[in-house]
Structure formats: structure tokens, C-alpha cells
Design a protein around this motif. Structure first.
Motif, PDB file in Angstrom:
ATOM      1  N   UNK A  20       0.799  -1.258   0.008  1.00 32.31           N
ATOM      2  CA  UNK A  20       0.034  -0.100   0.041  1.00 32.31           C
ATOM      3  C   UNK A  20       0.802   1.423  -0.134  1.00 32.31           C
ATOM      4  N   UNK A  21       0.374   2.318   0.138  1.00 27.95           N
ATOM      5  CA  UNK A  21       0.946   3.633  -0.179  1.00 27.95           C
ATOM      6  C   UNK A  21       0.638   4.454   1.197  1.00 27.95           C
ATOM      7  N   UNK A  22       1.456   4.931   1.800  1.00 28.01           N
ATOM      8  CA  UNK A  22       1.446   5.899   2.907  1.00 28.01           C
ATOM      9  C   UNK A  22       1.636   5.336   4.066  1.00 28.01           C
ATOM     10  N   UNK A  23       0.328   4.241   4.314  1.00 29.99           N
ATOM     11  CA  UNK A  23       0.280   3.534   5.802  1.00 29.99           C
ATOM     12  C   UNK A  23       0.202   1.966   5.303  1.00 29.99           C
ATOM     13  N   UNK A  24       1.255   1.143   5.799  1.00 30.57           N
ATOM     14  CA  UNK A  24       1.190  -0.316   5.677  1.00 30.57           C
ATOM     15  C   UNK A  24       1.370  -0.857   6.915  1.00 30.57           C
ATOM     16  N   UNK A  25       0.762  -1.971   7.140  1.00 30.39           N
ATOM     17  CA  UNK A  25       0.922  -2.881   8.494  1.00 30.39           C
ATOM     18  C   UNK A  25      -0.403  -3.746   8.306  1.00 30.39           C
ATOM     19  N   UNK A  26      -0.496  -4.693   9.477  1.00 38.60           N
ATOM     20  CA  UNK A  26      -1.864  -5.219   9.904  1.00 38.60           C
ATOM     21  C   UNK A  26      -3.001  -3.873  10.254  1.00 38.60           C
ATOM     22  N   UNK A  27      -2.258  -2.937  10.779  1.00 35.02           N
ATOM     23  CA  UNK A  27      -3.197  -1.764  10.903  1.00 35.02           C
ATOM     24  C   UNK A  27      -2.276  -0.445  10.209  1.00 35.02           C
ATOM     25  N   UNK A  28      -3.159   0.585   9.617  1.00 34.54           N
ATOM     26  CA  UNK A  28      -2.417   1.390   9.099  1.00 34.54           C
ATOM     27  C   UNK A  28      -2.092   2.534  10.116  1.00 34.54           C
ATOM     28  N   UNK A  29      -2.925   3.120  10.642  1.00 34.23           N
ATOM     29  CA  UNK A  29      -2.924   4.264  11.709  1.00 34.23           C
ATOM     30  C   UNK A  29      -3.734   3.654  13.043  1.00 34.23           C
ATOM     31  N   UNK A  30      -3.514   3.934  14.256  1.00 27.37           N
ATOM     32  CA  UNK A  30      -4.112   3.817  15.471  1.00 27.37           C
ATOM     33  C   UNK A  30      -3.940   4.908  16.280  1.00 27.37           C
ATOM     34  N   UNK A  31      -5.026   5.712  16.792  1.00 24.67           N
ATOM     35  CA  UNK A  31      -4.848   6.907  17.588  1.00 24.67           C
ATOM     36  C   UNK A  31      -5.814   7.019  18.851  1.00 24.67           C
ATOM     37  N   UNK A  32      -5.889   7.977  19.368  1.00 24.64           N
ATOM     38  CA  UNK A  32      -6.767   8.235  20.556  1.00 24.64           C
ATOM     39  C   UNK A  32      -6.411   7.294  21.439  1.00 24.64           C
ATOM     40  N   UNK A  33      -7.349   6.449  22.036  1.00 25.27           N
ATOM     41  CA  UNK A  33      -7.056   5.224  23.036  1.00 25.27           C
ATOM     42  C   UNK A  33      -7.016   3.909  22.530  1.00 25.27           C
ATOM     43  N   UNK A  34      -6.730   3.825  21.005  1.00 25.76           N
ATOM     44  CA  UNK A  34      -6.730   2.566  20.604  1.00 25.76           C
ATOM     45  C   UNK A  34      -5.606   1.622  21.168  1.00 25.76           C
ATOM     46  N   UNK A  35      -6.187   0.334  21.179  1.00 26.26           N
ATOM     47  CA  UNK A  35      -5.374  -0.816  22.000  1.00 26.26           C
ATOM     48  C   UNK A  35      -5.215  -2.046  21.062  1.00 26.26           C
ATOM     49  N   UNK A  36      -4.201  -2.472  20.814  1.00 28.64           N
ATOM     50  CA  UNK A  36      -3.955  -3.940  20.228  1.00 28.64           C
ATOM     51  C   UNK A  36      -3.089  -4.456  20.843  1.00 28.64           C
ATOM     52  N   UNK A  37      -3.673  -5.915  21.334  1.00 26.07           N
ATOM     53  CA  UNK A  37      -2.892  -6.706  22.342  1.00 26.07           C
ATOM     54  C   UNK A  37      -2.703  -8.210  21.967  1.00 26.07           C
ATOM     55  N   UNK A  38      -1.755  -8.914  22.246  1.00 22.88           N
ATOM     56  CA  UNK A  38      -1.744 -10.290  21.851  1.00 22.88           C
ATOM     57  C   UNK A  38      -2.084 -10.680  20.375  1.00 22.88           C
ATOM     58  N   UNK A  39      -1.344 -10.036  19.562  1.00 22.87           N
ATOM     59  CA  UNK A  39      -1.678 -10.537  18.203  1.00 22.87           C
ATOM     60  C   UNK A  39      -0.197 -10.927  17.483  1.00 22.87           C
ATOM     61  N   UNK A  40       0.008 -11.535  16.705  1.00 20.33           N
ATOM     62  CA  UNK A  40       1.270 -12.084  16.330  1.00 20.33           C
ATOM     63  C   UNK A  40       1.253 -12.069  14.759  1.00 20.33           C
ATOM     64  N   UNK A  41       2.414 -11.884  14.042  1.00 15.32           N
ATOM     65  CA  UNK A  41       2.292 -12.320  12.532  1.00 15.32           C
ATOM     66  C   UNK A  41       3.489 -12.861  12.061  1.00 15.32           C
ATOM     67  N   UNK A  42       3.414 -13.955  11.253  1.00 19.66           N
ATOM     68  CA  UNK A  42       4.420 -14.834  10.874  1.00 19.66           C
ATOM     69  C   UNK A  42       4.537 -14.736   9.375  1.00 19.66           C
ATOM     70  N   UNK A  43       5.761 -14.903   8.761  1.00 20.74           N
ATOM     71  CA  UNK A  43       5.947 -14.907   7.558  1.00 20.74           C
ATOM     72  C   UNK A  43       5.489 -14.090   6.446  1.00 20.74           C
ATOM     73  N   UNK A  44       5.050 -12.732   7.196  1.00 20.56           N
ATOM     74  CA  UNK A  44       4.489 -11.767   6.507  1.00 20.56           C
ATOM     75  C   UNK A  44       5.218 -11.134   5.345  1.00 20.56           C
ATOM     76  N   UNK A  45       4.532 -10.284   4.376  1.00 18.06           N
ATOM     77  CA  UNK A  45       5.279  -9.520   3.475  1.00 18.06           C
ATOM     78  C   UNK A  45       4.513  -8.333   3.407  1.00 18.06           C
ATOM     79  N   UNK A  46       4.959  -7.240   4.005  1.00 19.29           N
ATOM     80  CA  UNK A  46       4.428  -5.885   4.151  1.00 19.29           C
ATOM     81  C   UNK A  46       5.249  -4.898   3.607  1.00 19.29           C
ATOM     82  N   UNK A  47       4.785  -4.162   2.541  1.00 22.06           N
ATOM     83  CA  UNK A  47       5.447  -3.216   1.680  1.00 22.06           C
ATOM     84  C   UNK A  47       4.773  -1.909   1.674  1.00 22.06           C
TER      85      UNK A  47
END
Length: 230
Positions: free
Chosen positions: A53-80
Motif C-alpha cells: 500500500x501507499x503511505x500506511x502499511x501494516x496489519x493496521x495503518x494508523x491507530x490513535x486516540x485510546x486505541x489498543x492492540x494486544x496479543x496479536x502475532x504475525x508470521x512470514x508476512x510480506x508488508x510493503x
């Protein structure tokens, strides 16, 4: 299978998984809670995530305010993430973290590649194994990057095993980068770090380590590299 805010039925998603980041840009930033089922005390693992993707890339692009991500894993990912000019945020879990957002108990491992790639020298790349860029009262805790390749190419680039760049009171704690990972920044002005590519404005790294991994910075104008931070 739909991915909800709380994941409990399955521990793994397998096969190549083309993905549009959750919170794909600043206008759609994720502000909720996304986690594995705390009652089962397991980490939800996503295999072979594929993001381009362009500008933001990941499982999540952007997290703000009181966003909370926990206990998540990625394996053999291809993120560009790819961009010709401007800012590019690329991270295994999230590209950009702001507000009071928290990432905890997350990992990126086993052959994943996280890449920020530009077409010229007019782009700023912030690339990390877990988070591309974090700012303000954000926190990354109890996370790790293991046996991955984190790279930014062309332009002004920051690459880090955990976070590409952190500023304005951001905190990374109890996290590590190891397992033969490679963190590489290539371009005209580059910074690479085992934990953070760049650390600014009263930000803090505490109880973290970098072990048995390669960190290199090859900027044509200026290049810095460090085991913890450049």
C-alpha cells in the motif's frame, strides 16, 4: 471468518492473506480495542499476511486516540509500503501510532519482511518490525521482532527492529529484536537501530535488548546505526 475486536475461536489464519490495513489512513484511524481472548491466555497468530500500500502499511495503518492492540502475532508476512514523495509509515503491526494508543504482547517473526520503498529521494520512510512511527503518549510493551528483515530504501529513512522512529514522550519497554533479524536503511540520509531507528523529544526505551541480529545504515549523505537506537 470475520476478524472482530476480540478474537477467540481460532489461533491461526493460514495461507497468503492479501490485506487492506485496518485504519487504512489518518481519516480512518483505528481507535478501538483489538485483542486475543484474554480468558484463553493465547496470542492470535496471522500467517503470510500480504500488504502492499501507499503511505500506511501494516496489519493496521494508523491507530490513535485510546486505541489498543494486544496479543496479536504475525508470521512470514510480506508488508510493503511504497511512495515517491512525502511520509511513509510501515510496521508489522501498525504503520503509525499516535494519541494514547498502546501496542502490547505482539510479535513479528519467522521470515517476515517489512519494507518501505521509494522511487526517489523526496520521501521520508519510517519502518519498524512492530511500529513504523510512534508519537506522543504512545506505548509499545512486551513485543518482539524475531528472524525478520526490516528495510527502508531511497530517500530519508529510519528503520528499527521494533519501531522506525519515536518522538514526543513515546515509550518502548520490555521488548526485543533478535534471531538473526536484519535491520537496514538505504538512501541519502539513513538511520537504523536494533530497537529504534530514531528517538527524539523525551522518548524512552527501557528494559529492551537487541541480540544476534544485523543493523546497517548506508546513507550516501549521512548514515548512523546503533544496537539499540541510531
Amino acid at each position: 471468518m470475520a476478524l472482530g475486536n476480540r478474537i477467540s475461536k481460532h489461533r491461526n489464519v493460514c495461507g497468503k492473506l492479501p490485506w487492506i490495513p485496518i485504519g487504512k489512513d489518518a481519516a480512518h484511524a483505528y481507535q478501538g480495542t483489538f485483542q486475543s481472548d484474554s480468558a484463553s491466555n493465547t496470542t492470535y497468530q496471522i500467517q503470510s499476511l500480504y500488504v502492499n500500500s501507499v503511505e500506511y502499511a501494516g496489519l493496521f495503518g494508523m491507530i490513535n486516540a485510546n486505541g489498543n492492540v494486544s496479543n496479536i502475532g504475525i508470521v512470514n508476512a510480506d508488508i510493503t509500503g511504497t511512495r515517491g514523495s512525502g511520509l511513509l509509515y510501515v510496521g508489522g503491526i501498525v504503520g503509525r501510532l499516535e494519541g494514547n494508543a498502546v501496542i502490547s504482547g505482539c510479535y513479528n517473526r519467522d521470515g517476515s519482511t517489512v519494507t518501505g520503498d521509494g522511487t526517489g529521494n523526496d520521501a521520508d520512510f519510517l519502518v519498524g518490525g512492530i511500529v513504523g512511527y510512534m508519537k506522543g503518549d504512545t506505548k509499545v510493551a512486551d513485543c518482539y521482532n524475531d528472524a525478520t528483515t526490516v528495510t527502508c530504501r531511497n530517500g530519508l529513512g529510519y528503520a528499527g527492529g521494533i519501531v522506525g522512529q519515536m518522538r514526543d514522550n513515546a515509550v518502548v519497554s520490555r521488548s526485543y529484536n533478535r534471531g538473526g533479524s536484519t535491520v537496514s536503511a538505504e538512501g541519502w540520509l539513513t538511520r537504523a537501530g536494533g530497537i529504534a531507528g530514531g528517538i527524539w523529544s523525551k522518548s524512552t526505551i527501557e528494559d529492551c535488548y537487541h541480540l544476534d541480529s544485523t543493523v546497517k545504515s548506508t546513507g550516501t549523505s549521512s548514515a548512523k546505526a546503533g544496537g539499540i537506537a541510531a
